[in-house]
Enzyme design. Structure first.
Site, PDB file in Angstrom:
ATOM      1  N   HIS A   1     -13.551 -12.157  -0.843  1.00  0.00           N
ATOM      2  CA  HIS A   1     -12.275 -11.437  -0.781  1.00  0.00           C
ATOM      3  C   HIS A   1     -11.862 -11.219   0.669  1.00  0.00           C
ATOM      4  CE1 HIS A   1      -9.563  -7.877  -1.269  1.00  0.00           C
ATOM      5  NE2 HIS A   1      -9.139  -8.635  -2.259  1.00  0.00           N
TER       6      HIS A   1
ATOM      7  N   ASP B   1       4.537 -10.520   1.295  1.00  0.00           N
ATOM      8  CA  ASP B   1       3.162 -10.615   0.794  1.00  0.00           C
ATOM      9  C   ASP B   1       3.182 -10.108  -0.636  1.00  0.00           C
ATOM     10  OD1 ASP B   1       0.478 -10.560   0.227  1.00  0.00           O
ATOM     11  OD2 ASP B   1      -0.073  -9.133   1.796  1.00  0.00           O
ATOM     12  N   MET B   2       2.946 -10.991  -1.584  1.00  0.00           N
ATOM     13  CA  MET B   2       3.083 -10.579  -2.978  1.00  0.00           C
ATOM     14  C   MET B   2       2.058 -11.261  -3.874  1.00  0.00           C
ATOM     15  SD  MET B   2       6.458 -12.721  -4.122  1.00  0.00           S
ATOM     16  CE  MET B   2       6.202 -14.333  -4.848  1.00  0.00           C
ATOM     17  N   ALA B   3       1.643 -10.513  -4.880  1.00  0.00           N
ATOM     18  CA  ALA B   3       0.821 -11.101  -5.934  1.00  0.00           C
ATOM     19  C   ALA B   3       1.753 -11.882  -6.850  1.00  0.00           C
ATOM     20  CB  ALA B   3       0.116  -9.998  -6.717  1.00  0.00           C
TER      21      ALA B   3
ATOM     22  N   LYS C   1       8.085 -18.037 -14.185  1.00  0.00           N
ATOM     23  CA  LYS C   1       8.197 -18.313 -12.740  1.00  0.00           C
ATOM     24  C   LYS C   1       6.942 -17.864 -11.993  1.00  0.00           C
ATOM     25  CE  LYS C   1      13.217 -18.014 -12.905  1.00  0.00           C
ATOM     26  NZ  LYS C   1      14.442 -17.331 -12.445  1.00  0.00           N
TER      27      LYS C   1
ATOM     28  N   GLY D   1       9.075  -6.618   3.599  1.00  0.00           N
ATOM     29  CA  GLY D   1       8.125  -6.177   4.624  1.00  0.00           C
ATOM     30  C   GLY D   1       8.588  -4.975   5.419  1.00  0.00           C
TER      31      GLY D   1
END
Length: 339
Positions: A119, A177-179, A227, A309
């Site tokens: 991780h 920054d995204m899951a 998506k 951000g």
């Protein structure tokens, strides 16, 4: 839930001390602490110092190599591979993005995959590093299965985050920054820790039905239906298959099998705008684009339009002054003396 607010530097030192006590060398401990506190400063507490206890548990169980010999192999003019030797992902990822940055500066682009990692924390840290060098940064990493594929009932994919960092002239970098899930798993863990409910749509139970109780979560859902599902598969291809690592259900678990090495893969790319267009004009246009986005009239119920951000950057500016807020239980762990 009881919380404690401490200065970022104090949090960093506490994490470093804990990791050193667990047998990690000074250099690696400092990098991990820097990446974790970066997340807490941005109020992304799910990826912050909260994770320290888990890392130490895995380290003590043998699932992470404390003496990793991390190596880089150049495979072409603008490509390379980092072998993490089963060490801490934060350090592995940092070495990988540094090599990508170096290649992008001299050759216009740099692409590096990392293998035998673990991780690596918030991807925003690594793409921001590229943006601070006036480069575009891209990062992806796969994670163990927790997300149902669109139309499916059982888990197959990880939260599989993707991140971009783009420099600007006078403004702070654009950071996305995204899951690829509706939410990162860390948010569920944080809700459990804080005893709070989660919004509907974040997760489902073992029967595939939506839940708001974080303790009943069996799987997460992809954002935007098909998506997010499609993007999650792309992340698995870039950071898994391209890195010679596993995909989906074959990826080592984060919170189980602590004695096993996870063998995670990551993907990093740095792009030098100067090889494609006038770099000064590019940076000025980034400023202008962000300014014009911020000037779009807000819809009912919204205060204003933020650039991706920007909210996290505002948190960071405030938290650098006021300190970061963490759960009391996390603070107790960090300050507890070794028996």
């Amino acid at each position: 839930m009881a919380t404690v607010t401490i200065k970022a530097e104090e949090a960093k030192q506490l994490v470093i001390q804990k990791l050193q006590e667990a047998g990690l060398n000074d250099q690696h401990a400092k990098k991990i602490a820097e990446v974790l506190v970066h997340a807490d400063l941005r109020n992304v507490n799910s990826h912050g110092v909260l994770r320290t206890e888990h890392y130490i548990n895995r380290l003590k169980a043998g699932g992470i190599n404390p003496d990793a010999n991390i190596t880089f192999q150049s495979t072409g003019p603008v490509t390379g591979i980092v072998d993490g030797d089963d060490g801490f992902g934060h350090v592995v990822a940092d070495i990988a993005i540094d090599h990508a940055i170096e290649m992008a500066k001299s050759s216009g682009v740099g692409m590096v995959t990392a293998m035998n990692s673990s991780h690596c924390g918030a991807l925003s840290y690594f793409v921001q590093k590229a943006a601070e060098e006036k480069l575009i940064g891209i990062a992806m990493t796969h994670t163990d299965k927790i997300v149902v594929p669109f139309g499916g009932k059982t888990q197959f994919l990880g939260t599989n985050p993707i991140a971009y960092g783009v420099p600007a002239k006078t403004k702070q970098p654009f950071i996305l920054d995204m899951a690829t899930s509706n939410v990162a798993l860390g948010k569920i863990l944080q809700a459990r820790e804080e005893g709070k409910e989660i919004p509907e749509g974040w997760a489902v139970d073992e029967n595939g039905a939506p839940v708001t109780d974080p303790n009943k979560v069996a799987s997460l859902t992809p954002f935007g239906g098909p998506k997010g599902y499609g993007l999650a598969v792309i992340v698995d291809i870039f950071s898994g298959l391209l890195a010679g690592a596993a995909f989906g259900p074959h990826i080592g678990k984060m919170y189980d099998d602590l004695d096993k090495k996870r063998k995670l893969g990551h993907y990093f790319c740095a792009i030098n705008p100067a090889f494609f267009t006038d770099p000064d004009v590019f940076l000025e246009q980034m400023d202008r684009m962000m300014e014009e986005l911020q000037q779009v009239p807000p819809a009912p119920g919204f205060e204003r339009v933020y650039v991706p951000g920007e909210i996290e950057q505002l948190h960071e500016a405030r938290n650098l002054e006021q300190g970061i807020t963490i759960a009391s239980s996390v603070y107790e762990f960090l300050t507890k003396k070794v028996q």
